[in-house]
Scaffold this motif. Structure first.
Motif, short mmCIF file in Angstrom:
data_model
loop_
_atom_site.label_atom_id
_atom_site.label_comp_id
_atom_site.label_asym_id
_atom_site.label_seq_id
_atom_site.Cartn_x
_atom_site.Cartn_y
_atom_site.Cartn_z
N PHE A 124 -5.10 8.55 -2.97
CA PHE A 124 -5.40 7.46 -1.73
C PHE A 124 -5.31 6.11 -2.45
N VAL A 125 -5.05 5.41 -1.49
CA VAL A 125 -4.90 3.91 -1.80
C VAL A 125 -6.00 3.26 -0.68
N ILE B 154 0.93 -1.26 0.00
CA ILE B 154 -0.02 -0.06 -0.10
C ILE B 154 0.93 1.12 0.03
N TRP B 155 2.03 1.03 0.84
CA TRP B 155 2.71 2.39 0.99
C TRP B 155 3.23 2.71 -0.48
N ILE B 156 3.98 1.62 -1.25
CA ILE B 156 4.44 1.43 -2.49
C ILE B 156 3.40 2.42 -3.54
N ALA B 157 2.30 1.65 -3.50
CA ALA B 157 1.25 2.40 -4.29
C ALA B 157 0.85 3.77 -4.09
N LEU B 158 0.84 4.18 -2.83
CA LEU B 158 0.48 5.36 -2.59
C LEU B 158 1.52 6.39 -3.09
N GLU C 120 7.76 -4.31 -8.15
CA GLU C 120 7.71 -3.20 -7.07
C GLU C 120 6.84 -3.57 -5.93
N HIS C 121 5.79 -4.44 -6.19
CA HIS C 121 5.24 -4.90 -4.85
C HIS C 121 5.71 -6.06 -4.16
N LEU D 259 -1.23 -0.74 11.18
CA LEU D 259 -0.57 0.27 11.72
C LEU D 259 1.00 0.41 11.86
N ILE D 260 1.18 -0.80 12.47
CA ILE D 260 2.83 -0.81 12.58
C ILE D 260 3.60 -0.84 11.32
N GLY D 261 2.93 -1.72 10.33
CA GLY D 261 3.58 -1.86 9.17
C GLY D 261 3.81 -0.64 8.29
N ILE D 262 2.50 0.22 8.26
CA ILE D 262 2.38 1.46 7.52
C ILE D 262 3.40 2.47 8.10
#
Lengths: 303, 303
Positions: free
Chosen positions: B182-183, A24-28, B286-287, B119-122
């Motif tokens: 946004f994602v 998600i971070w990459i996409a954002l 990328e992902h 939350l931690i991951g982001i």
DNA sequence: TTGTAAGCGTTATCAA
DNA sequence: TTGATAACGCTTACAA
């Protein structure tokens, strides 16, 4: 244990969540570039025929602006969909209207339900005052300290909430040295200075009550599972445990003889919520203490 | 059930946490006034004898500044303890280096371990890029929407992460209308437009696999506990459930006949992580998808 | 009751 | 390689 390809364990959940959040971070990240054109005060001023100053004051609800003017300006502003740029405001008034919360993370997890509720509670109180919450989850250590440093010295927040005090807490030392506004949940360890703002429950009394409860029911081998001694509340809980046993003339259980009392521990905190301590002292009315009463088969908080 | 004054239930924890957090907020509120004197660029400029411009560029590591000068400036800056005012920088570069995360809350809780990990991951991914996380926990509804509006239009964040898509999701509609970066974690409901950026797992396939697993073991009455249908992933899981039963020639279990499969559901998501969907498509590299293999008695992610 | 102008602390443009 | 100077979008003395 049943062998199933669908069994769940916390490590799986952790890796799953991390994988998702990373993606998600990459996409954002790839979407950030966009330059959003925003309506600003100047635009409202131009459209309404008034100066930026008047528009600003009209929208802020100052009394020294003509009612007709105000209505007109508000009308134009809403029609244009004006929303103030908060960053500009922050810079000008030298307040960020944001508070920082750095959640101490252990083993890739908050370890219990508490921080979840805590986050909701703080966020709730904050958003009523139009404050936002800057959250970071960090494991104790250097990374954590640099998160503090960045947030504090970058002036990103007006104040910080520090949870779970530790012995010789470097975070507290830092915040005090910087003379930065903060409130800790948890007091200082015994023997350490306690002259910083904090809120705490009386975990020592709580555990003592708990032990007494078991003793009264005839138990003599009572164990206690404690988090690492590094955390201050552990020290107090341990003391309460010894108090309880000593008071009943019972010696500590051998290390191998343990009872899982995790839930009871938290509950005992609730029980002693009324004996909450804080420094500097708050007026009673301010911190709205709640009386504890027995209801159903548990304790409930009453306002 | 044993009647003990120490029994814990989630409502107690909730009220406990709220009481604590409310008190903390009040205490913190009284500390905000302080005006922190901060070292600014100008101070470093004065002390070092260079102009604000040069100092700024030296500290930013631009190449067009003399190495001697740079070293000197950096030395002075660290000695003075200079830290840039991020708000000022944000205003100038028109980026907040912050992303917003509004966690949907149900019943005073995040309802599971997932958001904690999320939350931690982001936060982790973000802080690597020196981004901060603006978090708000809101129950679905008007309050939630106004949280979105405030954050979006106030320009407080560069982008938003939206979790748990809902049917006819007003949040998505809003963000799209505003053309805001946004994602989403979660796709659109069947039949709804899906042309917004999202990441999702294949919950339909996951539940189907799960049902097939039970069927293969001889079970014929397989229930499924689902979250409210309002959430999109529920719809897909339900479809996967029907797929599985239909494929095995088994009819749906009567409503009363339920098996608790919550854990297995999440696990099935993990299992199908590899079939992750997203739009717009990310390059594979990328992902960083991970391969799933069996290890121990569970599934584990491998990079 | 309204407007002019200064300034919050940065970064960016452009000339020296 | 450096330094004036002008923004960024807002609030607020102070003047009109």
């Amino acid at each position: 244990m049943q062998h199933s390809p669908f069994r769940l364990d916390s490590q799986i959940v952790s890796e799953y969540s991390h994988s998702i959040s990373k993606t998600i971070w990459i996409a954002l990240n790839s979407l950030f570039k966009q330059d959003k054109m925003h309506i600003k005060l100047k635009d409202v001023a131009l459209k309404s025929g008034y100066s930026v100053t008047t528009v600003s004051r009209a929208l802020a609800g100052y009394s020294d602006v003509n009612e007709q003017t105000r209505l007109h300006i508000v009308e134009v502003a809403t029609r244009l969909g004006y929303q103030p740029n908060l960053v500009a405001r922050q810079l000008r008034i030298r307040r960020t209207q944001t508070i920082g919360l750095i959640i101490p993370v252990r083993d890739q997890s908050f370890s219990n339900e508490f921080f979840t509720q805590f986050l909701i509670g703080i966020g709730d109180a904050a958003s009523r005052a139009r404050y936002d919450l800057l959250v970071s989850a960090q494991a104790p250590g250097e990374e954590e300290m640099s998160a503090y440093r960045r947030i504090v010295s970058g002036n990103r927040v007006d104040g910080i909430i520090l949870a779970r005090t530790r012995r010789n807490d470097p975070r507290i030392a830092y915040l005090r040295a910087q003379n930065y506004p903060f409130v800790a949940f948890g007091r200082g360890a015994p023997g350490e200075p306690a002259d910083f703002p904090f809120i705490d429950v009386d975990g020592q009394a709580g555990i003592r009550l708990l032990v007494e409860h078991f003793v009264a029911r005839g138990h003599r081998h009572i164990g206690l599972i404690l988090p690492p001694e590094e955390m201050v509340f552990t020290v107090y809980r341990h003391a309460g445990y010894r108090d309880g046993l000593a008071g009943a003339g019972v010696s500590s259980a051998p290390a191998g003889n343990r009872t899982k009392t995790r839930n009871a521990i938290v509950k005992s905190d609730v029980r002693t919520l009324e004996q909450r301590t804080c420094w500097p002292p708050l007026r009673r009315a301010e911190h709205a203490p709640r009386r504890l009463t027995s209801r159903h088969d548990g304790l409930t908080l009453e306002s």
